[in-house]
Structures are given as C-alpha cells and as structure tokens.
Design a protein around this motif. Structure first.
Motif, short mmCIF file in Angstrom:
data_model
loop_
_atom_site.label_atom_id
_atom_site.label_comp_id
_atom_site.label_asym_id
_atom_site.label_seq_id
_atom_site.Cartn_x
_atom_site.Cartn_y
_atom_site.Cartn_z
N VAL A 59 20.81 40.23 -82.99
CA VAL A 59 20.11 39.06 -82.54
C VAL A 59 18.72 38.98 -83.58
CG1 VAL A 59 19.50 37.60 -80.59
CG2 VAL A 59 20.74 39.74 -80.26
N PRO A 60 18.91 38.75 -84.85
CA PRO A 60 17.67 38.70 -85.66
C PRO A 60 16.77 37.53 -85.19
CG PRO A 60 19.57 37.90 -86.90
CD PRO A 60 20.13 38.40 -85.33
N ARG A 61 15.36 37.93 -85.23
CA ARG A 61 14.18 36.90 -85.23
C ARG A 61 14.21 36.35 -83.89
NH1 ARG A 61 11.55 36.29 -89.63
NH2 ARG A 61 10.26 34.57 -88.61
N ALA A 62 14.68 36.94 -82.80
CA ALA A 62 14.65 36.41 -81.40
C ALA A 62 14.13 37.66 -80.54
CB ALA A 62 15.93 35.99 -81.20
N ILE A 63 13.52 37.27 -79.57
CA ILE A 63 13.14 38.28 -78.63
C ILE A 63 13.22 37.69 -77.15
CG2 ILE A 63 11.35 39.41 -80.08
CD1 ILE A 63 9.26 38.19 -78.05
N PHE A 64 13.58 38.51 -76.03
CA PHE A 64 13.84 38.04 -74.65
C PHE A 64 13.07 38.85 -74.07
CE2 PHE A 64 17.26 37.62 -77.64
CZ PHE A 64 17.84 36.22 -77.55
N ILE A 65 12.54 37.90 -72.88
CA ILE A 65 11.74 38.50 -71.76
C ILE A 65 12.29 38.21 -70.50
CG2 ILE A 65 9.13 38.86 -70.83
CD1 ILE A 65 8.17 37.66 -73.72
N ASN A 66 12.10 39.08 -69.53
CA ASN A 66 12.26 38.63 -68.13
C ASN A 66 11.42 37.83 -67.51
OD1 ASN A 66 13.06 39.15 -65.17
ND2 ASN A 66 13.90 41.01 -65.84
N ARG A 67 12.01 36.89 -66.88
CA ARG A 67 11.33 36.02 -66.03
C ARG A 67 10.12 36.76 -64.97
NH1 ARG A 67 14.29 30.83 -63.92
NH2 ARG A 67 13.16 30.06 -65.98
N ASP A 68 10.54 37.85 -64.49
CA ASP A 68 9.65 38.67 -63.54
C ASP A 68 8.66 39.26 -64.44
OD1 ASP A 68 11.30 37.80 -61.60
OD2 ASP A 68 12.44 39.45 -61.41
N ALA A 69 8.83 39.52 -65.72
CA ALA A 69 7.78 40.20 -66.46
C ALA A 69 6.72 38.85 -66.83
CB ALA A 69 8.29 41.01 -67.60
N LEU A 70 6.95 37.87 -66.76
CA LEU A 70 5.96 36.81 -67.18
C LEU A 70 4.86 36.61 -66.14
CD1 LEU A 70 8.67 34.59 -69.01
CD2 LEU A 70 6.69 35.77 -70.14
N GLY A 100 7.43 25.44 -67.69
CA GLY A 100 6.17 24.94 -68.36
C GLY A 100 5.11 26.31 -68.03
N PRO A 101 5.01 26.84 -66.74
CA PRO A 101 3.92 27.79 -66.69
C PRO A 101 4.56 29.14 -67.50
CG PRO A 101 4.55 26.71 -64.57
CD PRO A 101 5.62 26.10 -65.52
N GLU A 102 5.56 29.39 -67.64
CA GLU A 102 6.09 30.47 -68.37
C GLU A 102 5.74 30.15 -69.98
OE1 GLU A 102 9.88 31.73 -65.57
OE2 GLU A 102 10.21 30.39 -67.10
N VAL A 103 6.01 28.93 -70.37
CA VAL A 103 5.65 28.84 -71.85
C VAL A 103 4.06 28.97 -71.88
CG1 VAL A 103 5.46 27.07 -73.45
CG2 VAL A 103 7.51 27.24 -72.09
N ASP A 104 3.27 28.64 -70.95
CA ASP A 104 1.82 28.71 -71.11
C ASP A 104 1.53 30.17 -71.06
OD1 ASP A 104 1.47 25.94 -70.98
OD2 ASP A 104 1.23 25.79 -68.87
N THR A 105 2.22 30.98 -70.45
CA THR A 105 1.82 32.26 -70.36
C THR A 105 2.21 33.20 -71.64
OG1 THR A 105 2.46 32.72 -67.81
CG2 THR A 105 2.53 34.69 -69.18
N ILE A 106 3.39 32.68 -72.13
CA ILE A 106 3.90 33.19 -73.68
C ILE A 106 2.50 32.78 -74.44
CG2 ILE A 106 5.34 32.84 -75.38
CD1 ILE A 106 7.59 32.76 -73.12
N ARG A 107 2.21 31.55 -74.54
CA ARG A 107 1.31 30.96 -75.49
C ARG A 107 -0.11 31.81 -75.47
NH1 ARG A 107 1.93 25.60 -74.20
NH2 ARG A 107 3.35 25.37 -75.83
#
Length: 331
Positions: free
Chosen positions: A177-188, A129-136
């Motif tokens: 991997v079209p239309r997708a991006i990936f972020i390290n948990r430690d970078a959030l 949940g907190p990671e989604v909030d950071t992305i938002r």
C-alpha cells in the motif's frame, strides 16, 4: 524515483494487453497509491523474469480513475482534507468514503489486500473534523521537534486513512500500500501519540521506497527462509532479517523523537514520559542493530551501508540526547 515509475508506465503501456493511461495534468505516478501499486506489480514481474516480450500483462487498470491531486499541489479534492507538510507538500486525509468512486474503491481494495485478513472486522472509515485537526497538529509537532527528519519522511507520504473496528491495529503501513499510512481512530486521542504513529509509519514508507532503487538485501533474498532475530521484548517472536532491519530503522527515529521531546518545553507534550520513551527506543534500536549487523550475509551492498549509517545516527543520538538531536543525512 519519479523517473523509475514514469519509465515503467511507458514500458507497461506499450505491452500487449496492458491498459495504463496517465491523463494530462494528473499527479506524478510515484505520488499516487493506486498508480504506484500497479507499476510496482509490473516491476516485480519484470525483475522475477516472469514476462516474455510478447506476454500479455494482466494488472488492475488505472483508466477511468479520478486520481486525487498529488502532494506537490494544494489543489482541493472533496474526498479529502488537506494537511500541509514541510516544504509545502499536501498530505490528504480520507474524509469521504465514496463507494461509487472508482479510485476510492481501488484504494480500499489495496488496503484490504495489504493490511487485513479474511476474518478482519476493521475497515477504513471517514475521518472526522477533530481527527483531521489532531493529524494536522501532530504533523506540526513533528516538524517542530525534528524539522529535517519530518521533511524527509513526510516526502514519502500522500494519504492518511483512519481505521476502526474490532481488532484494528494502532497504526500500520505496508509495502503493498505505497505512500499511505493508517491510524486507528482510538489512537487519535492525543497529538504526541499521533505524531509518533505518523513518524513510525512514514519511516517504513521511506524504507519501502529505498528498497525499490537500492540493493538493501542480498540477491535472492526471501523473508520466509531468511535468518531471524528474536527481540527480547516480544516473547517467542522471531522476526525475519528484513523485519528486524525495518524495526531498527524505526527505533533509531523514535530515539531522536523522544530525545527531542525530553529537551522541549511544549506544554502539549509535558505529560509524555520522554525519558522512558528515549531509553526504551535506544535500547531496542541497539539490540536490533547489533543483531542485523551480525548477519551480513543477508544484506546487499546498500544494506551494509544502511546498517552502518543507522549505527552512526544512534551513536549521535546517544551522545547528544540532551541537546535535541537531529538525524544527519536524512535526505
């Protein structure tokens, strides 16, 4: 773009040995990573002249998959958390890795094929949940700082995955991997850092889409034999022409990002070294653009125009760095 993939699906479905069905009410084929990957493989085989009229097509099947709602709808899906992007699009963050779900399994396979090595120890994990909030919040920050840019680059994004494990990258994307991006948990760990990562990877996704419909590189271009560029900030590195061009595209956008941060008064970004980020990004963008402009034989007609456009944008950013510049003509 949508028409290209709809036509490819129609042609593919008519071929002997091909199984590719689009259920009624499913998202557009160009919006979904799994569907897009199958169709891009098919288009690549066609362009390479490897398909005869009666030759059977051997590609991953998209039948039996519960395809997530596309970003053009706010419809919920329990595998994801929705993040509202500019123009009301919904970007989906993977929050449930269901290994009994066919779409998720195929998505994980595509990630492994494009962004891992045989001995890689990192993997996609369920976003909290907190990671989604950071992305938002990061998407919201990007939309406030660079509204036109955000609308443009985020239109090339459908999914965000969080990764964790030894040796994981900070953020990544790949044309496989079209239309997708990936972020390290430690970078959030902070909104500005996440916002930069999203911008960085979405700019790559935009170029991947452009390359599908525009002749960016010369006919017969091969990264393995192409001219190389040696970035001064990476000791002993030699980047192929396409990688150098893609990096210049990113650094032009990061220049605008940091210039806007420098002009902003947002308390959430007050700790960011915006001046240093702007100076570094402009310097690297200028170095790379000068390098790729000096290798015109590697470009196609659209590539030459693209490099010229990037130079114009960088000059605009340099001239208006104190007034929160926008990149012009992003659509």
């Amino acid at each position: 773009m949508d028409a290209t993939f709809s036509l490819a699906a129609e042609v593919l479905s008519s071929r002997r040995g091909a199984v590719f069905l689009e259920a009624n009410g499913s998202p557009l084929l160009s919006d979904d990573t799994v569907s897009r990957r199958v169709l891009e493989l098919f288009l690549h085989q066609m362009r390479a002249g490897r398909l005869g009229e009666d030759e059977a097509v051997t590609l991953p099947s998209c039948t039996g998959l519960t395809t997530p709602p596309g970003p053009r709808t706010a419809k919920a899906d329990s595998r994801f958390a929705g993040v509202v992007a500019p123009s009301g699009r919904t970007v989906r963050v993977l929050t449930r890795v269901d290994r009994e779900d066919s779409w998720t399994l195929r998505f994980l396979d595509i990630f492994r094929e494009g962004l891992t090595e045989t001995d890689s120890k990192y993997a996609i994990v369920e976003a909290t949940g907190p990671e989604v909030d950071t992305i938002r919040q990061a998407v919201d920050l990007l939309s406030r700082l660079l509204p036109h840019v955000a609308t443009s680059v985020l239109s090339h994004l459908s999914y965000v995955g969080v990764v964790a494990g030894p040796g994981a990258f900070e953020s990544a994307s790949d044309r496989k991997v079209p239309r997708a991006i990936f972020i390290n948990r430690d970078a959030l760990t902070g909104v500005p850092r996440t916002s930069e990562a999203i911008l960085h990877e979405c700019v790559h996704q935009k170029l991947y889409d452009i390359q599908l419909v525009q002749p960016i590189y010369r006919v017969g271009y091969d990264a393995k034999t192409a001219a190389t560029v040696r970035p001064a900030w990476h000791e002993d590195a030699a980047w192929s022409f396409d990688r150098a061009l893609a990096a210049s595209h990113v650094y032009v956008h990061l220049s605008a990002f940091y210039a806007s941060l420098e002009c902003g008064l947002d308390p959430a970004t007050s700790h960011v070294d915006a001046v240093g980020g702007r100076t570094r990004s402009i310097g690297r963008a200028r170095f790379l653009l000068d390098a790729v402009a000096g290798l015109p034989a590697e470009s196609g007609p659209a590539g030459l125009r693209f490099i010229s456009w990037l130079n114009e944008q960088l000059e605009h950013i340099e001239a208006s760095a104190s007034t929160a510049p926008q990149i012009q003509g992003v659509k």
